[in-house]
Design an enzyme around this catalytic site. Structure first.
Site, PDB file in Angstrom:
ATOM      1  N   LYS A  90     -30.990  19.798  32.780  1.00 19.21           N
ATOM      2  CA  LYS A  90     -31.569  19.834  34.129  1.00 19.21           C
ATOM      3  C   LYS A  90     -31.297  21.162  34.843  1.00 19.21           C
ATOM      4  O   LYS A  90     -32.083  21.588  35.682  1.00 19.21           O
ATOM      5  CB  LYS A  90     -31.018  18.675  34.969  1.00 19.21           C
ATOM      6  CG  LYS A  90     -31.366  17.287  34.433  1.00 19.21           C
ATOM      7  CD  LYS A  90     -32.800  16.910  34.720  1.00 19.21           C
ATOM      8  CE  LYS A  90     -33.126  15.516  34.208  1.00 19.21           C
ATOM      9  NZ  LYS A  90     -34.563  15.176  34.329  1.00 19.21           N
ATOM     10  N   GLU A 112     -34.642  14.575  44.204  1.00 20.43           N
ATOM     11  CA  GLU A 112     -34.356  13.185  43.861  1.00 20.43           C
ATOM     12  C   GLU A 112     -33.478  13.205  42.618  1.00 20.43           C
ATOM     13  O   GLU A 112     -33.473  14.201  41.882  1.00 20.43           O
ATOM     14  CB  GLU A 112     -35.650  12.424  43.580  1.00 20.43           C
ATOM     15  CG  GLU A 112     -36.173  12.528  42.137  1.00 20.43           C
ATOM     16  CD  GLU A 112     -36.564  13.945  41.709  1.00 20.43           C
ATOM     17  OE1 GLU A 112     -36.921  14.750  42.585  1.00 20.43           O
ATOM     18  OE2 GLU A 112     -36.493  14.250  40.506  1.00 20.43           O
ATOM     19  N   SER A 378     -29.877  16.008  25.187  1.00 20.66           N
ATOM     20  CA  SER A 378     -30.222  16.527  26.521  1.00 20.66           C
ATOM     21  C   SER A 378     -29.021  16.627  27.455  1.00 20.66           C
ATOM     22  O   SER A 378     -29.031  17.431  28.390  1.00 20.66           O
ATOM     23  CB  SER A 378     -31.307  15.661  27.151  1.00 20.66           C
ATOM     24  OG  SER A 378     -30.914  14.302  27.145  1.00 20.66           O
TER      25      SER A 378
HETATM   26  C1  LIG Z   1     -29.083  13.887  30.241  1.00 20.62           C
HETATM   27  C2  LIG Z   1     -30.475  13.476  30.587  1.00 20.62           C
HETATM   28  N1  LIG Z   1     -31.391  13.432  29.623  1.00 20.62           N
HETATM   29  C3  LIG Z   1     -32.667  13.070  29.880  1.00 20.62           C
HETATM   30  C4  LIG Z   1     -33.062  12.697  31.150  1.00 20.62           C
HETATM   31  C5  LIG Z   1     -34.483  12.266  31.365  1.00 20.62           C
HETATM   32  O1  LIG Z   1     -35.247  13.199  32.036  1.00 20.62           O
HETATM   33  P1  LIG Z   1     -36.355  14.063  31.331  1.00 20.62           P
HETATM   34  O2  LIG Z   1     -37.274  13.119  30.626  1.00 20.62           O
HETATM   35  O3  LIG Z   1     -37.021  14.758  32.455  1.00 20.62           O
HETATM   36  O4  LIG Z   1     -35.697  15.009  30.387  1.00 20.62           O
HETATM   37  C6  LIG Z   1     -32.138  12.726  32.202  1.00 20.62           C
HETATM   38  C7  LIG Z   1     -32.530  12.363  33.561  1.00 20.62           C
HETATM   39  O5  LIG Z   1     -31.768  12.249  34.454  1.00 20.62           O
HETATM   40  C8  LIG Z   1     -30.801  13.135  31.912  1.00 20.62           C
HETATM   41  O6  LIG Z   1     -29.863  13.178  32.860  1.00 20.62           O
END
Ligand SMILES: Cc1ncc(COP(=O)(O)O)c(C=O)c1O
Length: 398
Positions: A90, A112, A378
């Site tokens: 993020k 948000e 992620s």
């Molecule tokens: C660690 C992590 N991975 C994935 C996501 C999902 O979001 P996005 O689909 O935008 O990657 C989030 C959302 O808060 C997150 O904190």
């Protein structure tokens, strides 16, 4: 030009566009006119790249997970967004949009957040750049992600708990949009995913595309070729997935596998698997797949993972699914939990619950020994430790 990319009007196929209330038309048009110009400006590129390198710690490693590879009979590389400053992908987007806001002369930042990772990233960047920061977060998420709430407060952000709906991400977005309508002049809304009215999905995808840019370079170093056979990522709104696949969208040698949150199972009514369950609708300014009832009322989603608990999906991903460019699998809570423990015990990496959904898709696929898989982790699992401990398996996964 790339047919899976956004077109001039802000659509991915029939998905996308900008459906906003009259009062926000000015803000959205201003942003549409500014974003490409700013992102292409060499001085912006330099400032962004320096912060990604020296502040975030990029490039994030591309790690060959040997024991996980052995288990699934292929070669699995993990793209380690969990090692970024603040613990997730993020921050890439938050820095980019905060720099853009500053160049547009906006000093009041709203955001948000679901899992709190985007909120923490925005609060972090606002403290770095000296900007005011207000974060909207559903009360349910405030409770299940309270460590991130404390981090945001420590960073100087105002965290507003939202008590409408089922008090999760959708409701936080509604509240942020309401705030924006009240302060259109001085406020910049940093959206945390590839959702919302055009240009947000394209803007966020571009800022996150540093992920696939690095994958290309790193794979070439490791493997002598710059593309994998499979790219895998979880999807809430779609930003880490968009960043992972951005430079490979038109490369059909690469299979794209996206994991959405099945919750308790897509047939149970307790799910957030929007691509599996959604129908065309308009949510938060974008024409996309939306979980809704027969009357078009948005359904309350459910997932154990706060970051995937959203009844919509980015228009880019809806289009990729509709055109069969991506395979979208629903991964249930229990499958994600099992996958998180598996990674922890095999590789010593505790993933975020969101990322665990991407890992939970691995057993659903059939790989050849020569297949090269890149899976994006992620975020890191620190924020989810209490949930993990509450679901500790009886025996070790290894
Ligand atoms: C660690 C992590 N991975 C994935 C996501 C999902 O979001 P996005 O689909 O935008 O990657 C989030 C959302 O808060 C997150 O904190």
């Amino acid at each position: 030009m790339n047919t899976y990319q956004v077109n001039q009007e802000g659509y991915y196929g029939e998905f996308g566009g900008a459906y906003v209330p009259e009062i926000l038309h000015g803000c959205i048009t201003e942003l549409q006119n500014a974003y490409r110009q700013v992102l292409d400006d060499p001085s912006f590129k330099e400032e962004f790249a320096l912060l990604l390198r020296d502040y975030v710690g990029r490039p994030s490693p591309l790690y060959l997970a040997r024991r996980l590879s052995e288990r699934y009979g292929c070669k699995i590389y993990l793209k380690r967004e969990d090692l970024n400053h603040t613990g997730a992908h993020k921050i890439n987007n938050a820095i980019g949009q905060a720099l853009l806001a500053k160049r547009m002369g906006k000093r009041r930042i709203i955001a948000e957040t679901g899992a709190g990772q985007h909120g923490v990233a925005v609060a972090t960047v606002c403290s770095l750049l000296g900007l005011e920061c207000i974060v909207y977060m559903g009360k349910t998420d405030v409770e299940r992600q309270h460590v991130n709430v404390e981090r945001m407060k420590m960073l100087g952000a105002t965290v507003t708990a939202v008590t409408s709906g089922n008090m999760t991400l959708k409701d936080a977005v509604n509240e942020a949009i309401r705030d924006w309508c009240c302060h259109p002049e001085d406020t910049y809304y940093v959206i945390g995913s590839t959702v919302g009215p055009h240009p947000y999905p394209d803007l966020v995808a571009r800022l996150q595309s540093v992920i696939s840019e690095e994958i290309r370079r790193q794979l070439l170093e490791h493997e002598g070729r710059d593309y994998p056979d499979y790219l895998m990522a979880c999807i809430g709104g779609g930003s880490n997935a968009a960043g992972t696949i951005y430079h490979y969208l038109d490369d059909t040698r690469v299979n794209i596998v996206l994991a959405e949150a099945g919750g308790l199972g897509i047939e149970t009514g307790q799910s957030a698997a929007t691509i599996n369950l959604g129908r065309m609708g308009v949510l938060h300014g974008s024409r996309t797949l939306v979980m809704q009832d027969a009357d078009g009322q948005v359904l309350e989603p459910y997932s154990i993972s706060a970051g995937l608990d959203y009844p919509g999906i980015g228009p880019m991903h809806a289009n990729l699914a509709a055109r069969h460019r991506a395979t979208v699998l629903a991964v249930n809570d229990d499958e994600a939990l099992r996958a998180a423990y598996e990674l922890t015990r095999l590789e010593g990496i505790i993933p975020a619950l969101e990322s665990a959904h991407a890992l939970g898709a691995l057993p659903k696929l059939k790989f050849c020994p020569t297949d090269i898989v890149v899976l994006t982790v992620s975020g890191r699992g620190d924020k989810d430790i209490e949930t993990y401990l509450a679901h500790m398996p009886n025996q070790s996964a290894s």
